[in-house]
Structure formats: structure tokens, C-alpha cells
Design a protein around this motif. Structure first.
Motif, PDB file in Angstrom:
ATOM      1  N   THR A 177      37.354  58.271   0.443  1.00 50.42           N
ATOM      2  CA  THR A 177      38.545  57.424   0.328  1.00 50.42           C
ATOM      3  C   THR A 177      38.586  56.735  -1.029  1.00 50.42           C
ATOM      4  O   THR A 177      39.640  56.637  -1.662  1.00 50.42           O
ATOM      5  CB  THR A 177      38.539  56.371   1.449  1.00 50.42           C
ATOM      6  N   THR A 178      37.430  56.268  -1.484  1.00 49.96           N
ATOM      7  CA  THR A 178      37.370  55.588  -2.784  1.00 49.96           C
ATOM      8  C   THR A 178      37.806  56.518  -3.909  1.00 49.96           C
ATOM      9  O   THR A 178      38.571  56.119  -4.797  1.00 49.96           O
ATOM     10  CB  THR A 178      35.942  55.070  -3.042  1.00 49.96           C
ATOM     11  N   ARG A 194      41.608  57.202  -3.699  1.00 50.38           N
ATOM     12  CA  ARG A 194      42.407  56.085  -4.212  1.00 50.38           C
ATOM     13  C   ARG A 194      42.340  56.027  -5.739  1.00 50.38           C
ATOM     14  O   ARG A 194      43.326  55.673  -6.400  1.00 50.38           O
ATOM     15  CB  ARG A 194      41.925  54.763  -3.608  1.00 50.38           C
ATOM     16  N   LYS A 195      41.188  56.374  -6.296  1.00 51.79           N
ATOM     17  CA  LYS A 195      41.079  56.462  -7.757  1.00 51.79           C
ATOM     18  C   LYS A 195      42.133  57.415  -8.311  1.00 51.79           C
ATOM     19  O   LYS A 195      42.829  57.093  -9.281  1.00 51.79           O
ATOM     20  CB  LYS A 195      39.679  56.945  -8.137  1.00 51.79           C
ATOM     21  N   ILE A 225      44.952  58.437  -6.898  1.00 54.11           N
ATOM     22  CA  ILE A 225      46.304  57.896  -6.736  1.00 54.11           C
ATOM     23  C   ILE A 225      46.572  56.860  -7.820  1.00 54.11           C
ATOM     24  O   ILE A 225      47.684  56.776  -8.375  1.00 54.11           O
ATOM     25  CB  ILE A 225      46.484  57.276  -5.337  1.00 54.11           C
ATOM     26  N   ASP A 265      48.702  54.627  -1.733  1.00 53.87           N
ATOM     27  CA  ASP A 265      47.706  53.716  -2.299  1.00 53.87           C
ATOM     28  C   ASP A 265      47.452  52.544  -1.367  1.00 53.87           C
ATOM     29  O   ASP A 265      46.303  52.139  -1.145  1.00 53.87           O
ATOM     30  CB  ASP A 265      48.181  53.232  -3.668  1.00 53.87           C
ATOM     31  N   GLN A 266      48.514  51.982  -0.805  1.00 51.08           N
ATOM     32  CA  GLN A 266      48.367  50.857   0.112  1.00 51.08           C
ATOM     33  C   GLN A 266      47.573  51.248   1.356  1.00 51.08           C
ATOM     34  O   GLN A 266      46.705  50.497   1.826  1.00 51.08           O
ATOM     35  CB  GLN A 266      49.750  50.331   0.512  1.00 51.08           C
ATOM     36  N   LEU A 297      45.396  53.762   1.599  1.00 50.95           N
ATOM     37  CA  LEU A 297      44.003  53.994   1.213  1.00 50.95           C
ATOM     38  C   LEU A 297      43.271  52.673   0.993  1.00 50.95           C
ATOM     39  O   LEU A 297      42.083  52.550   1.320  1.00 50.95           O
ATOM     40  CB  LEU A 297      43.949  54.857  -0.046  1.00 50.95           C
ATOM     41  N   GLU A 298      43.973  51.687   0.457  1.00 48.38           N
ATOM     42  CA  GLU A 298      43.371  50.363   0.282  1.00 48.38           C
ATOM     43  C   GLU A 298      42.992  49.768   1.640  1.00 48.38           C
ATOM     44  O   GLU A 298      41.894  49.202   1.807  1.00 48.38           O
ATOM     45  CB  GLU A 298      44.341  49.440  -0.448  1.00 48.38           C
ATOM     46  N   GLN A 341      39.881  51.501   2.936  1.00 48.64           N
ATOM     47  CA  GLN A 341      38.680  50.926   2.328  1.00 48.64           C
ATOM     48  C   GLN A 341      38.325  49.595   2.979  1.00 48.64           C
ATOM     49  O   GLN A 341      37.149  49.327   3.280  1.00 48.64           O
ATOM     50  CB  GLN A 341      38.912  50.706   0.826  1.00 48.64           C
ATOM     51  N   TRP A 349      38.305  61.264   2.851  1.00 43.37           N
ATOM     52  CA  TRP A 349      39.510  60.452   2.753  1.00 43.37           C
ATOM     53  C   TRP A 349      40.597  60.707   3.797  1.00 43.37           C
ATOM     54  O   TRP A 349      41.397  59.780   4.067  1.00 43.37           O
ATOM     55  CB  TRP A 349      40.108  60.574   1.351  1.00 43.37           C
ATOM     56  N   VAL A 389      42.131  58.184   6.469  1.00 44.77           N
ATOM     57  CA  VAL A 389      43.335  57.345   6.381  1.00 44.77           C
ATOM     58  C   VAL A 389      44.190  57.515   7.630  1.00 44.77           C
ATOM     59  O   VAL A 389      44.954  56.607   7.997  1.00 44.77           O
ATOM     60  CB  VAL A 389      44.147  57.685   5.100  1.00 44.77           C
TER      61      VAL A 389
END
Length: 293
Positions: free
Chosen positions: A238-239, A242-243, A245, A266-267, A269-270, A273, A282, A285
Motif C-alpha cells: 500500500t505504501t 500510494r507513492k 499515485i 490517494d485518499q 490508500l491513505e 495505511q 495494496w 484497499v
């Protein structure tokens, strides 16, 4: 060129790529990684351990990097005792990871100023594709550099696209990942809705595969991860998603665009996390989408 080839970064994707390179290229291959285990495994394929980045740089005409992020590429290339400090005219440096476009162009300019050559060649597809040598690679480089690296890339890729000058490979790969993540968000929304409405999620996805919603994302990320609820560690996390994105949003901003679909991804994935799933594969999500509202 017919001398030694270097390979830096022997993780989940790097190790099988390096193995294919050593077995198929017919050239000596030197490997470098902080971990001992992949180097010990690769020794059976003829890969020699490099004692340091400087030793690898001094021995190799072409150097591949398969690193987790642009920050890692920057450290390996521009850091103290990094590759730039030991580069020489004619040497070729290739970034196989996904890095920001402007950073890629900045690093490349420094190597070119030193008489070396640089290519961004980010990879796509799965770990299985890395094992089988069937990755897709998008290359940003001038034509002579592309001509040098293409036969080596062909040892671990079945599709190699010259996208344009330095940075073009990163642009295409970043947008590939953006579309992939947004597609998995859509699949997750469909799964959550179907489940709550009383339709089996596996049946839903199997039926979508027979219609216009079929996709690589559905068949792989959807069926093998979302439906199976399988989100292992030591996969693309996931990290890292998001990088990528974030790279897409920065790229769009640089050309005066706002990408609302990417912003939503992005939201989500945030939030993923924040729920403690940053190290998991990932498509996890989907859990966040399923419990929203």
C-alpha cells in the motif's frame, strides 16, 4: 558493449530479473544488495557479489537499478560514494523502478554531463512475470542508449516500448499505475456493493470477466487478491502504491491538471495505511472501501 553488467536491488522483482539476466545474457553479472540471502541464491546462476557500489561501478559497463522509490535511486546514484562519483564516459545507467519524472531527468543530466548515458526503464506486470521473463518495460532514452539496453532488457521482458527521451518511460509507467489503482478501487466498489446487495462477489467478478468490464486488473488483482482476500507482505505494498499515485498527482499538477479519480485513490490508500495495512499488498484497499460509511 560486451563487458560486465551490474544489478543493484535484489528484492521481490530484482532477484528474478537478475537471475534471468545472468542466465540469458551471456555476460558476467555482478549483484549488489544489503541482504545476503538473494545474493547467495543468485550465486547458483553465476551472479558475483559486488563488495560495494564503487566496486560494481568500476567493473560494469551497464548498471541496472531495481529500487523501491526515487529516493532510493537518488541515494544510490548521487549519494556519497554513489554511482555518479565513480561513473566513466560511455557507461550506461538504467533505472528499472518508478521514479518522479523531474528527479529522473535531473539525475540523468548529471550522468550525461560526466559522459555517461542514462535510461529510465520502469517495469510492469507481476512477480510471476519477472520469474518467467515476461515483464513489460517502458523506456525513456535516446536511440543509441535504447539500442544498447534493449537486448539486456529482453532477458527479463517480453514487451519493451521505447516511449521517447529520458523521462518518457516514467511518465507512461506512472500513468499505468494510476489507471491500475483506480481500476482496483472501482472493482472494490463493485464487490462491496454486490455483497451488500446479496450477490456473491466471486460470481460478480467471474461474470465481469465475460463482458466489457474485463481487464488485467480484474483477472489478477481482483480475482487473486480482492476475491481471495489475499494481501501478503513482501508484495507491492500500500505504501508503494500510494507513492506512485503521488507521482501521478505531481505529474498532473506540473502540466496544469487536477485528477479527481487519482485524488480519491490517494485518499483511500491513505486510509488503508492509517488502518495499519501499509505493508500489505495494496489491493487490501478493498477492505477500506467495503467498510466505508
Amino acid at each position: 558493449m560486451s563487458g560486465s553488467v551490474g544489478f543493484i536491488g535484489l528484492g521481490v522483482m530484482g532477484e528474478p530479473m537478475c537471475r534471468n539476466l545472468a542466465q540469458k545474457s551471456g555476460r558476467p553479472v555482478l549483484g549488489f544488495d544489503r541482504a545476503d540471502a538473494p545474493l547467495e541464491r543468485l550465486a547458483a546462476s553465476g551472479v558475483t557479489r559486488a563488495a560495494s557500489l564503487s566496486a560494481l561501478s568500476e567493473a560494469c559497463d551497464v548498471i541496472f537499478m531495481a529500487l523501491p522509490s526515487g529516493a532510493h535511486v537518488e541515494a544510490v546514484t548521487l549519494g556519497a560514494d554513489g554511482l555518479l562519483a565513480h561513473t566513466r564516459p560511455g557507461q550506461v545507467i538504467v533505472d528499472l523502478g518508478t521514479s518522479p519524472v523531474e528527479l529522473t531527468r535531473d539525475i540523468a543530466a548529471k550522468f550525461v554531463a560526466a559522459g555517461a548515458h542514462y535510461a529510465d526503464a520502469p517495469i510492469a506486470r507481476t512477480r510471476q512475470a519477472a520469474e518467467e521473463g515476461t515483464l513489460s518495460i517502458m523506456v525513456g532514452a535516446d536511440q543509441p542508449t535504447f539500442d544498447v539496453v534493449r537486448p539486456l532488457l529482453a532477458t527479463f521482458a517480453s514487451d519493451i516500448t521505447h516511449c521517447g527521451p529520458i523521462g518518457a518511460g516514467q511518465i507512461v509507467k506512472i500513468l499505468n499505475n494510476m489507471v491500475l489503482v483506480e481500476t482496483v478501487v472501482a472493482l472494490s466498489e463493485a464487490m462491496a456493493t454486490a455483497t451488500r446487495a446479496g450477490v456473491d462477489g466471486k460470481l460478480l467478478f467471474e461474470t465481469l470477466m465475460k463482458g466489457s468490464a474485463d481487464s488485467f486488473a480484474l483477472r489478477n488483482h481482483g480475482m487473486k487478491a480482492v476475491v481471495a482476500e489475499t494481501f501478503p507482505e513482501r508484495a507491492f505494498s500500500t505504501t508503494y502504491a500510494r507513492k506512485d499515485i503521488g507521482y501521478a498527482l505531481s505529474l498532473a499538477q506540473s502540466v496544469g491538471l487536477r485528477l479527481q479519480g487519482a485524488e480519491l485513490a490517494d485518499q483511500l490508500l491513505e486510509k488503508t495505511q492509517a488502518e495499519g495495512f501499509g505493508d500489505l499488498y495494496w489491493p487490501v484497499v478493498s477492505r477500506i472501501v467495503a467498510k466505508s460509511n
